[in-house]
Each structure stands twice: as structure tokens, then as C-alpha cells.
Design a protein around this motif. Structure first.
Motif, PDB file in Angstrom:
ATOM      1  N   ILE A   1       0.851  -1.192   0.000  1.00 47.34           N
ATOM      2  CA  ILE A   1       0.000   0.000   0.000  1.00 47.34           C
ATOM      3  C   ILE A   1       0.886   1.241   0.000  1.00 47.34           C
ATOM      4  O   ILE A   1       1.716   1.412   0.892  1.00 47.34           O
ATOM      5  CB  ILE A   1      -0.935   0.019   1.219  1.00 47.34           C
ATOM      6  CG1 ILE A   1      -1.804  -1.245   1.240  1.00 47.34           C
ATOM      7  CG2 ILE A   1      -1.816   1.267   1.201  1.00 47.34           C
ATOM      8  CD1 ILE A   1      -2.686  -1.365   2.473  1.00 47.34           C
ATOM      9  N   PRO A   2       0.746   2.139  -0.974  1.00 47.70           N
ATOM     10  CA  PRO A   2       1.604   3.337  -1.033  1.00 47.70           C
ATOM     11  C   PRO A   2       1.298   4.307   0.099  1.00 47.70           C
ATOM     12  O   PRO A   2       0.191   4.307   0.654  1.00 47.70           O
ATOM     13  CB  PRO A   2       1.257   3.947  -2.393  1.00 47.70           C
ATOM     14  CG  PRO A   2      -0.128   3.459  -2.685  1.00 47.70           C
ATOM     15  CD  PRO A   2      -0.213   2.088  -2.092  1.00 47.70           C
ATOM     16  N   THR A   3       2.277   5.115   0.429  1.00 47.45           N
ATOM     17  CA  THR A   3       2.072   6.145   1.446  1.00 47.45           C
ATOM     18  C   THR A   3       1.418   7.372   0.805  1.00 47.45           C
ATOM     19  O   THR A   3       1.383   7.508  -0.427  1.00 47.45           O
ATOM     20  CB  THR A   3       3.404   6.568   2.068  1.00 47.45           C
ATOM     21  OG1 THR A   3       4.208   7.201   1.060  1.00 47.45           O
ATOM     22  CG2 THR A   3       4.155   5.379   2.640  1.00 47.45           C
ATOM     23  N   LEU A   4       0.925   8.263   1.643  1.00 46.07           N
ATOM     24  CA  LEU A   4       0.390   9.528   1.138  1.00 46.07           C
ATOM     25  C   LEU A   4       1.484  10.338   0.449  1.00 46.07           C
ATOM     26  O   LEU A   4       1.239  11.001  -0.552  1.00 46.07           O
ATOM     27  CB  LEU A   4      -0.226  10.327   2.289  1.00 46.07           C
ATOM     28  CG  LEU A   4      -1.596   9.855   2.769  1.00 46.07           C
ATOM     29  CD1 LEU A   4      -1.952  10.508   4.099  1.00 46.07           C
ATOM     30  CD2 LEU A   4      -2.675  10.164   1.731  1.00 46.07           C
ATOM     31  N   VAL A   5       2.702  10.279   0.995  1.00 45.58           N
ATOM     32  CA  VAL A   5       3.824  10.996   0.380  1.00 45.58           C
ATOM     33  C   VAL A   5       4.058  10.477  -1.034  1.00 45.58           C
ATOM     34  O   VAL A   5       4.232  11.253  -1.983  1.00 45.58           O
ATOM     35  CB  VAL A   5       5.090  10.844   1.240  1.00 45.58           C
ATOM     36  CG1 VAL A   5       6.293  11.470   0.538  1.00 45.58           C
ATOM     37  CG2 VAL A   5       4.898  11.497   2.611  1.00 45.58           C
ATOM     38  N   GLU A   6       4.043   9.160  -1.199  1.00 48.04           N
ATOM     39  CA  GLU A   6       4.209   8.559  -2.529  1.00 48.04           C
ATOM     40  C   GLU A   6       3.043   8.923  -3.450  1.00 48.04           C
ATOM     41  O   GLU A   6       3.197   8.941  -4.672  1.00 48.04           O
ATOM     42  CB  GLU A   6       4.293   7.044  -2.409  1.00 48.04           C
ATOM     43  CG  GLU A   6       5.566   6.542  -1.750  1.00 48.04           C
ATOM     44  CD  GLU A   6       5.550   5.046  -1.523  1.00 48.04           C
ATOM     45  OE1 GLU A   6       6.495   4.377  -1.991  1.00 48.04           O
ATOM     46  OE2 GLU A   6       4.599   4.536  -0.902  1.00 48.04           O
ATOM     47  N   SER A   7       1.886   9.223  -2.834  1.00 43.78           N
ATOM     48  CA  SER A   7       0.690   9.560  -3.616  1.00 43.78           C
ATOM     49  C   SER A   7       0.600  11.039  -3.945  1.00 43.78           C
ATOM     50  O   SER A   7      -0.408  11.495  -4.485  1.00 43.78           O
ATOM     51  CB  SER A   7      -0.559   9.118  -2.851  1.00 43.78           C
ATOM     52  OG  SER A   7      -0.517   7.735  -2.560  1.00 43.78           O
ATOM     53  N   GLY A   8       1.644  11.795  -3.594  1.00 39.81           N
ATOM     54  CA  GLY A   8       1.687  13.205  -3.965  1.00 39.81           C
ATOM     55  C   GLY A   8       1.266  14.177  -2.881  1.00 39.81           C
ATOM     56  O   GLY A   8       1.072  15.367  -3.156  1.00 39.81           O
ATOM     57  N   VAL A   9       1.147  13.688  -1.626  1.00 42.41           N
ATOM     58  CA  VAL A   9       0.787  14.575  -0.508  1.00 42.41           C
ATOM     59  C   VAL A   9       2.004  14.677   0.416  1.00 42.41           C
ATOM     60  O   VAL A   9       2.266  13.773   1.209  1.00 42.41           O
ATOM     61  CB  VAL A   9      -0.423  14.042   0.273  1.00 42.41           C
ATOM     62  CG1 VAL A   9      -0.861  15.057   1.327  1.00 42.41           C
ATOM     63  CG2 VAL A   9      -1.576  13.722  -0.667  1.00 42.41           C
ATOM     64  N   PRO A  10       2.787  15.755   0.324  1.00 42.35           N
ATOM     65  CA  PRO A  10       4.038  15.848   1.085  1.00 42.35           C
ATOM     66  C   PRO A  10       3.814  16.124   2.568  1.00 42.35           C
ATOM     67  O   PRO A  10       2.788  16.660   2.977  1.00 42.35           O
ATOM     68  CB  PRO A  10       4.757  17.022   0.418  1.00 42.35           C
ATOM     69  CG  PRO A  10       3.636  17.890  -0.096  1.00 42.35           C
ATOM     70  CD  PRO A  10       2.547  16.935  -0.520  1.00 42.35           C
ATOM     71  N   GLY A  11       4.812  15.742   3.365  1.00 37.68           N
ATOM     72  CA  GLY A  11       4.849  16.149   4.770  1.00 37.68           C
ATOM     73  C   GLY A  11       3.951  15.395   5.712  1.00 37.68           C
ATOM     74  O   GLY A  11       3.787  15.807   6.868  1.00 37.68           O
ATOM     75  N   ILE A  12       3.358  14.274   5.292  1.00 39.11           N
ATOM     76  CA  ILE A  12       2.448  13.536   6.169  1.00 39.11           C
ATOM     77  C   ILE A  12       3.170  12.340   6.792  1.00 39.11           C
ATOM     78  O   ILE A  12       3.717  11.489   6.089  1.00 39.11           O
ATOM     79  CB  ILE A  12       1.203  13.026   5.405  1.00 39.11           C
ATOM     80  CG1 ILE A  12       0.457  14.187   4.749  1.00 39.11           C
ATOM     81  CG2 ILE A  12       0.298  12.243   6.348  1.00 39.11           C
ATOM     82  CD1 ILE A  12      -0.216  15.125   5.707  1.00 39.11           C
ATOM     83  N   ASP A  13       3.189  12.291   8.113  1.00 34.64           N
ATOM     84  CA  ASP A  13       3.676  11.127   8.850  1.00 34.64           C
ATOM     85  C   ASP A  13       2.791  10.980  10.079  1.00 34.64           C
ATOM     86  O   ASP A  13       3.088  11.517  11.145  1.00 34.64           O
ATOM     87  CB  ASP A  13       5.143  11.283   9.252  1.00 34.64           C
ATOM     88  CG  ASP A  13       5.687  10.046   9.959  1.00 34.64           C
ATOM     89  OD1 ASP A  13       5.029   8.984   9.890  1.00 34.64           O
ATOM     90  OD2 ASP A  13       6.758  10.135  10.589  1.00 34.64           O
ATOM     91  N   ALA A  14       1.692  10.297   9.918  1.00 30.50           N
ATOM     92  CA  ALA A  14       0.708  10.138  10.985  1.00 30.50           C
ATOM     93  C   ALA A  14       0.616   8.674  11.361  1.00 30.50           C
ATOM     94  O   ALA A  14       0.185   7.839  10.559  1.00 30.50           O
ATOM     95  CB  ALA A  14      -0.656  10.662  10.527  1.00 30.50           C
ATOM     96  N   ARG A  15       1.049   8.361  12.576  1.00 29.51           N
ATOM     97  CA  ARG A  15       1.046   6.974  13.025  1.00 29.51           C
ATOM     98  C   ARG A  15       0.393   6.859  14.391  1.00 29.51           C
ATOM     99  O   ARG A  15       0.688   7.636  15.301  1.00 29.51           O
ATOM    100  CB  ARG A  15       2.476   6.443  13.103  1.00 29.51           C
ATOM    101  CG  ARG A  15       3.175   6.308  11.763  1.00 29.51           C
ATOM    102  CD  ARG A  15       4.646   5.972  11.953  1.00 29.51           C
ATOM    103  NE  ARG A  15       5.399   7.112  12.475  1.00 29.51           N
ATOM    104  CZ  ARG A  15       6.586   7.013  13.062  1.00 29.51           C
ATOM    105  NH1 ARG A  15       7.139   5.834  13.233  1.00 29.51           N
ATOM    106  NH2 ARG A  15       7.206   8.095  13.491  1.00 29.51           N
ATOM    107  N   ALA A  16      -0.482   5.894  14.504  1.00 29.29           N
ATOM    108  CA  ALA A  16      -0.995   5.549  15.826  1.00 29.29           C
ATOM    109  C   ALA A  16       0.157   4.974  16.642  1.00 29.29           C
ATOM    110  O   ALA A  16       1.135   4.471  16.081  1.00 29.29           O
ATOM    111  CB  ALA A  16      -2.114   4.510  15.699  1.00 29.29           C
TER     112      ALA A  16
END
Length: 322
Positions: free
Chosen positions: A234-249
Motif C-alpha cells: 500500500i503506497p504512502t500519502l507521500v508517494e501519492s503526492g501529498v508531502p509532509g504527512i507522517d501520521a502513526r498511531a
């Protein structure tokens, strides 16, 4: 050397020698682990998984007590206000880092009144689409959202949850106007997700993973900065073109402030020994947690960074609790 300074040195030496003895004498009675959420969630499952192994290691009953309310703040407050004798602990979820900004009347200082003993691990959330929706990628969803602002919906476990805050960041970064649909916990969200009540459920894998595996939900992106080992495709949001997102439970184990070093060290050792048991490790990973135990030196700064990051999102978006 003055009489006073000699007495101070002797007292300090005595205290140092007493630490191993304290570690051996503690605990002298039942130890309570507060789960600040209802039974059935990941914090409850993790606590009960660890319970028998901690009991064997410490030689005293380990009592798991569910004290739900205020996104985990009520149960956590009990431990924050307890005596630093090692008899009360709390196992928290990511709401712990959001609550200080979301609940101004929380009644305790999240950083000063608690000892962050051990970070068990983290897990990204998964943004999904119900199988009846046409999107099979984040880019396709974003295109549809831009064509029809304020019509596409996303569902979370509640207002002010980490998923809600993450999607607020995503909306701003990607220029999307999405409609938030909050549910009251993972159970209601899971039911709504499989029924197709919302376009895009977003939660951790423990909450909706079964519906991803069944094909009812199609994964669009995961929210960590890098791909989780449990979801490598599953690609990350960053890989999907949304920079700066690192949200982890995250899942963490805390006690009250001021705990003696000997007690901290013995409890941390007991937790790490339990997590090292292959069966326990496999079951923790099975909960959807990317297991990577980290002690206070790492957990403390991590927690401070999480509190600062999500507090800023709460304030910038004027988010209020339900």
C-alpha cells in the motif's frame, strides 16, 4: 568536610544501595494496569496479552482495569494522580497526544505528571474506499473530490481523532474539500465502513483490516512516512503526492511521575521480556502494531513531538471534541 555534607553523602550512598533492594521488594501487592478505553480495543487486547507474563515475572497479581471516557483521558488521570509506588500504570493509544489540546480541562499535565516508560510500537492508518466507489488510487479519489467539493465523505473513530486530524492536513496539502463523518469508536466505524455508509473509512489496520482483506474496502494510501512492514503493497500519502504527512498511531506504557529508577527498570525489563516471547511478539504484530520497543529516552521525546504536532493541528483547524 563538614558534618552536614558527610551526612548528605552517607544518605545519598544509602539511597543508591537501596535501589536494588527496592527493585527486589517491589511489588509487594497487586499491580494495576489501567486501560482507558472499553474492552475489545487494541489497548485492552495488548494489556491482557501481557498480563500473565508480567504476573509471572513480578510475582504479584496484575489487574487490568478498564476506565473509559474522554478519549482515554479519564483513565490516564487516575494514574497521573496516583502515588509513584509502581502499583498503577496506564497503557495509552495515540489519543493521549491529542487530548491536551482537545480537552483543556484534562486535569493533569500529560508530560510532567507521567513517566513514559515504554513505547511498544506504531502503526499507520489506512485511507480506504468502499468497493462500490470507483476509485482505486488516491489520485483518482482526489480528482473526483476536486470535481465535486464538499461531497465526498470520510469516516473516522471520532471528532478530534488522529484520523480526523490527519485528513485535515491532507485536505489542506492536497487542496481537497472533504466531509468528515465521525463515529463513536472503532466498532461503529467498522460496521459503517463495510456497509458503505461513507465513501472513505480511515483507521488503523486493527480497526478495518478485516474488511480490507475481504475486499469490502479498497486501500488507497497509508499515512506513515514510509510503508509499514505489515502493509508493504500500500503506497504512502507521500508517494501519492501529498508531502509532509507522517501520521502513526502508537501504543505506550506510562506510570506516574517520580517513579524510583529501580521500579522503572524492573517493570521495563518485565515488559521487554514478555514482548520477546515469540508467541507474544507474533500476537502483538497480529494486532497491526509495528513492534519496536523503545524506552524512556526515545519515548519521551517522541511523545513531546506528537503532542506539539497534533496540538498545532487542533488549534489551526479549531477542532473541538464531540
Amino acid at each position: 568536610m563538614t558534618h552536614l555534607s558527610r551526612r548528605a553523602l552517607l544518605a545519598a550512598a544509602g539511597a543508591t544501595l537501596a535501589l536494588p533492594a527496592l527493585a527486589q521488594s517491589w511489588p509487594s501487592g497487586p499491580v494495576r494496569i489501567v486501560v482507558p478505553f472499553p474492552p475489545g480495543g487494541s489497548t485492552d487486547a495488548l494489556s491482557r496479552l501481557l498480563q500473565p507474563h508480567l504476573q509471572a515475572a513480578l510475582g504479584q497479581p496484575i489487574v487490568v482495569e478498564n476506565r473509559a471516557g474522554a478519549s482515554g483521558a479519564l483513565g490516564t488521570a487516575l494514574v497521573a494522580r496516583s502515588a509513584p509506588d509502581g502499583n498503577n500504570w496506564v497503557l495509552v493509544f495515540d489519543t493521549h497526544a491529542v487530548n491536551p489540546a482537545l480537552i483543556p480541562t484534562i486535569g493533569f499535565d500529560t508530560e510532567r505528571d507521567l513517566t513514559p516508560l515504554l513505547l511498544f510500537g506504531t502503526a499507520p492508518m489506512v485511507l480506504t474506499a468502499h468497493r462500490t466507489r470507483p476509485w482505486r488510487s488516491f489520485a483518482a479519489m482526489a480528482e473526483a473530490a476536486k470535481a465535486r467539493p464538499d461531497t465526498l465523505t470520510y469516516g473516522t473513530i471520532g471528532n478530534g481523532s488522529l484520523a480526523h486530524l490527519t485528513m485535515a492536513l491532507v485536505g489542506k496539502a492536497a487542496g481537497l474539500q472533504l466531509v468528515h463523518v465521525p463515529y463513536r469508536g472503532g466498532g461503529p466505524l467498522s460496521v459503517a465502513a463495510v456497509a458503505g455508509e461513507v465513501d472513505m473509512p480511515i483507521a488503523t489496520r486493527p480497526a478495518i483490516g478485516v474488511h480490507i482483506d475481504s475486499g469490502a474496502l479498497m486501500p488507497l494510501a497509508q499515512t506513515g512516512a514510509t510503508r509499514s512492514p505489515s502493509m508493504p503493497d500500500i503506497p504512502t500519502l507521500v508517494e501519492s503526492g501529498v508531502p509532509g504527512i507522517d501520521a502513526r498511531a502508537f501504543w505506550g506504557f506510562l506510570g506516574p511521575a517520580g517513579l524510583p529508577a529501580a521500579i522503572r527498570q524492573r517493570m521495563e525489563a518485565a515488559l521487554r521480556s514478555a514482548l520477546a516471547i515469540p508467541e507474544v511478539r507474533a500476537r502483538v504484530i497480529g494486532l497491526g502494531i509495528d513492534l519496536d520497543p523503545q524506552g524512556e529516552a526515545v519515548f519521551g521525546p517522541f511523545l513531546s513531538a506528537q503532542i506539539a504536532t497534533w496540538g498545532r493541528v487542533v488549534r489551526d483547524n479549531a477542532i473541538r471534541p464531540d
